[in-house]
Scaffold this motif. Structure first.
Motif, mmCIF file in Angstrom:
data_model
loop_
_atom_site.group_PDB
_atom_site.id
_atom_site.type_symbol
_atom_site.label_atom_id
_atom_site.label_comp_id
_atom_site.label_asym_id
_atom_site.label_seq_id
_atom_site.Cartn_x
_atom_site.Cartn_y
_atom_site.Cartn_z
ATOM 1 N N MET A 124 0.850 -1.182 0.000
ATOM 2 C CA MET A 124 0.000 0.000 0.000
ATOM 3 C C MET A 124 0.889 1.237 0.000
ATOM 4 S SD MET A 124 -2.910 1.074 2.762
ATOM 5 C CE MET A 124 -4.331 0.626 1.805
ATOM 6 N N SER A 125 0.480 2.228 -0.720
ATOM 7 C CA SER A 125 1.194 3.506 -0.724
ATOM 8 C C SER A 125 0.213 4.595 -0.314
ATOM 9 C CB SER A 125 1.766 3.787 -2.115
ATOM 10 O OG SER A 125 2.450 5.016 -2.107
ATOM 11 N N LEU A 126 0.410 5.113 0.886
ATOM 12 C CA LEU A 126 -0.511 6.097 1.419
ATOM 13 C C LEU A 126 -0.341 7.446 0.733
ATOM 14 C CD1 LEU A 126 -0.095 5.397 5.246
ATOM 15 C CD2 LEU A 126 -1.750 4.399 3.667
ATOM 16 N N LYS A 127 -1.462 8.098 0.484
ATOM 17 C CA LYS A 127 -1.458 9.465 -0.034
ATOM 18 C C LYS A 127 -2.198 10.413 0.897
ATOM 19 C CE LYS A 127 -1.153 8.203 -4.918
ATOM 20 N NZ LYS A 127 -1.183 6.760 -4.842
ATOM 21 N N SER A 128 -3.126 9.863 1.678
ATOM 22 C CA SER A 128 -3.918 10.696 2.593
ATOM 23 C C SER A 128 -4.210 9.921 3.866
ATOM 24 C CB SER A 128 -5.217 11.127 1.927
ATOM 25 O OG SER A 128 -5.970 9.986 1.552
ATOM 26 N N VAL A 129 -4.247 10.646 4.974
ATOM 27 C CA VAL A 129 -4.494 10.032 6.274
ATOM 28 C C VAL A 129 -5.557 10.844 6.998
ATOM 29 C CG1 VAL A 129 -3.518 9.423 8.522
ATOM 30 C CG2 VAL A 129 -2.143 9.126 6.438
ATOM 31 N N CYS A 130 -6.581 10.163 7.467
ATOM 32 C CA CYS A 130 -7.610 10.789 8.275
ATOM 33 C C CYS A 130 -7.182 10.739 9.733
ATOM 34 C CB CYS A 130 -8.933 10.052 8.095
ATOM 35 S SG CYS A 130 -10.287 10.762 9.050
ATOM 36 N N VAL A 131 -7.253 11.866 10.416
ATOM 37 C CA VAL A 131 -6.915 11.924 11.835
ATOM 38 C C VAL A 131 -8.170 12.246 12.630
ATOM 39 C CG1 VAL A 131 -5.566 13.102 13.611
ATOM 40 C CG2 VAL A 131 -4.512 12.567 11.395
ATOM 41 N N PHE A 132 -8.502 11.359 13.560
ATOM 42 C CA PHE A 132 -9.578 11.589 14.512
ATOM 43 C C PHE A 132 -8.937 12.121 15.791
ATOM 44 C CE2 PHE A 132 -11.143 7.515 12.376
ATOM 45 C CZ PHE A 132 -11.934 8.182 11.453
ATOM 46 N N CYS A 133 -9.487 13.183 16.361
ATOM 47 C CA CYS A 133 -8.917 13.729 17.589
ATOM 48 C C CYS A 133 -9.899 14.680 18.249
ATOM 49 C CB CYS A 133 -7.599 14.438 17.312
ATOM 50 S SG CYS A 133 -7.673 15.776 16.121
ATOM 51 N N GLY A 134 -9.541 15.104 19.447
ATOM 52 C CA GLY A 134 -10.443 15.889 20.260
ATOM 53 C C GLY A 134 -10.657 17.313 19.784
ATOM 54 N N ALA A 135 -11.876 17.802 19.997
ATOM 55 C CA ALA A 135 -12.172 19.220 19.797
ATOM 56 C C ALA A 135 -11.749 20.012 21.029
ATOM 57 C CB ALA A 135 -13.662 19.418 19.516
ATOM 58 N N ASN A 136 -11.218 19.312 22.025
ATOM 59 C CA ASN A 136 -10.580 19.917 23.189
ATOM 60 C C ASN A 136 -9.105 19.529 23.150
ATOM 61 O OD1 ASN A 136 -12.917 21.071 24.622
ATOM 62 N ND2 ASN A 136 -13.578 18.939 24.700
ATOM 63 N N ALA A 137 -8.278 20.253 23.880
ATOM 64 C CA ALA A 137 -6.838 19.993 23.870
ATOM 65 C C ALA A 137 -6.417 18.968 24.914
ATOM 66 C CB ALA A 137 -6.071 21.296 24.077
ATOM 67 N N ARG A 152 5.959 14.061 4.867
ATOM 68 C CA ARG A 152 5.813 12.872 4.014
ATOM 69 C C ARG A 152 4.895 13.130 2.817
ATOM 70 N NH1 ARG A 152 5.979 7.196 6.884
ATOM 71 N NH2 ARG A 152 7.586 7.529 8.449
ATOM 72 N N GLN A 153 4.449 14.344 2.668
ATOM 73 C CA GLN A 153 3.555 14.744 1.589
ATOM 74 C C GLN A 153 2.254 13.930 1.595
ATOM 75 O OE1 GLN A 153 5.925 14.698 -2.010
ATOM 76 N NE2 GLN A 153 7.056 16.512 -1.375
ATOM 77 N N LEU A 154 1.766 13.685 2.797
ATOM 78 C CA LEU A 154 0.483 13.005 2.977
ATOM 79 C C LEU A 154 -0.574 14.046 3.284
ATOM 80 C CD1 LEU A 154 1.702 10.055 5.232
ATOM 81 C CD2 LEU A 154 1.061 9.931 2.811
ATOM 82 N N THR A 155 -1.669 13.998 2.577
ATOM 83 C CA THR A 155 -2.776 14.915 2.832
ATOM 84 C C THR A 155 -3.436 14.552 4.152
ATOM 85 O OG1 THR A 155 -3.181 15.227 0.470
ATOM 86 C CG2 THR A 155 -5.008 15.733 1.964
ATOM 87 N N LEU A 156 -3.638 15.543 5.003
ATOM 88 C CA LEU A 156 -4.370 15.359 6.247
ATOM 89 C C LEU A 156 -5.851 15.581 5.968
ATOM 90 C CD1 LEU A 156 -4.888 15.247 9.339
ATOM 91 C CD2 LEU A 156 -4.252 17.672 9.412
ATOM 92 N N SER A 214 -9.670 9.141 2.447
ATOM 93 C CA SER A 214 -8.494 8.712 3.210
ATOM 94 C C SER A 214 -8.036 7.310 2.849
ATOM 95 C CB SER A 214 -8.815 8.771 4.709
ATOM 96 O OG SER A 214 -9.222 10.071 5.067
ATOM 97 N N ASP A 215 -6.704 7.124 2.915
ATOM 98 C CA ASP A 215 -6.097 5.809 2.702
ATOM 99 C C ASP A 215 -5.813 5.090 4.015
ATOM 100 O OD1 ASP A 215 -5.990 6.181 -0.104
ATOM 101 O OD2 ASP A 215 -4.118 7.305 0.092
ATOM 102 N N ALA A 216 -5.835 5.826 5.126
ATOM 103 C CA ALA A 216 -5.566 5.257 6.447
ATOM 104 C C ALA A 216 -6.183 6.174 7.497
ATOM 105 C CB ALA A 216 -4.064 5.121 6.679
ATOM 106 N N PHE A 217 -6.254 5.669 8.734
ATOM 107 C CA PHE A 217 -6.884 6.414 9.818
ATOM 108 C C PHE A 217 -6.005 6.356 11.060
ATOM 109 C CE2 PHE A 217 -9.940 4.343 7.089
ATOM 110 C CZ PHE A 217 -10.765 5.389 6.703
#
Length: 195
Positions: free
Chosen positions: A1-14, A34-38, A100-103
């Motif tokens: 697999m060659s990743l181009k985009s990664v989905c990031v799940f994270c808090g709306a709080n810090a 790494r030139q991966l789209t967030l 996304s290609d990964a999460f």
């Protein structure tokens, strides 16, 4: 697999410790390097805003997907490469998955966990063959990963499905693991033998 985009799940709080913010900055920067789209939830607040700002500051491409109903509450990020405003949460999650290609899940609350488990379930059922991972920060996910091992031991989840979730304290190591991950064809149902 060659990743181009990664989905990031994270808090709306810090969160309560600086390590969470530091990890979001590091992940955003590494994705850009790494030139991966967030791909993420489109907010400008909490770890959502931090990871997006870090990727943008490092020259990365960032796509945000936010429901109209949360545009004001999560303060839709105005400086992204692209911000898509969608009708609701189902549309948001479907669009993030499509792009996304990964999460990866950073620390977060109920929404982060819900997004992670939904996309994991989709993979378990064979709706996609995309890798997913946890960026472990300050022991945040240690009790969750122990519980996940417990439900495998109790016969509710197959080991190959548990192994779909990669875990690392390093953004680089986690991205390498996601890029090298290969989907397995294993039925979800524990008492059914693989065909």
């Amino acid at each position: 697999m060659s990743l181009k985009s990664v989905c990031v799940f994270c808090g709306a709080n810090a969160g309560s410790v600086a390590a969470y913010t530091e990890a979001a900055v590091a992940l955003g920067r590494v994705l850009a390097e790494r030139q991966l789209t967030l791909v993420y939830g489109g907010g400008a607040v909490g770890l959502m805003g931090v990871v997006a700002d870090a990727a943008l500051a490092a020259g990365g491409e960032v796509i945000g997907i936010i429901p109209q109903s949360l545009m004001d509450k999560e303060i839709g990020h105005k400086s992204l490469t692209r911000l898509e405003v969608v009708d609701g949460m189902h549309a948001r999650k479907a669009r993030m998955a499509e792009l996304s290609d990964a999460f990866i899940a950073l620390p977060g609350g109920l929404g982060t966990l819900e997004e992670l488990f939904e996309v994991w379930t989709w993979g378990q059922l064979g709706y996609h063959g995309k890798p997913l991972g946890l960026l472990e920060v300050n022991g945040f996910y240690s009790k969750l990963t122990a519980f996940l091992d417990h439900i495998v031991g109790e016969g509710f989840v197959r080991a190959p499905h548990r192994d779909m979730l990669q875990v690392s304290e390093s953004p680089d190591t986690l991205l390498d693991a996601l890029d090298q991950w290969q989907p397995t064809v294993t039925p979800k149902w524990v008492d059914q033998k693989p065909g």
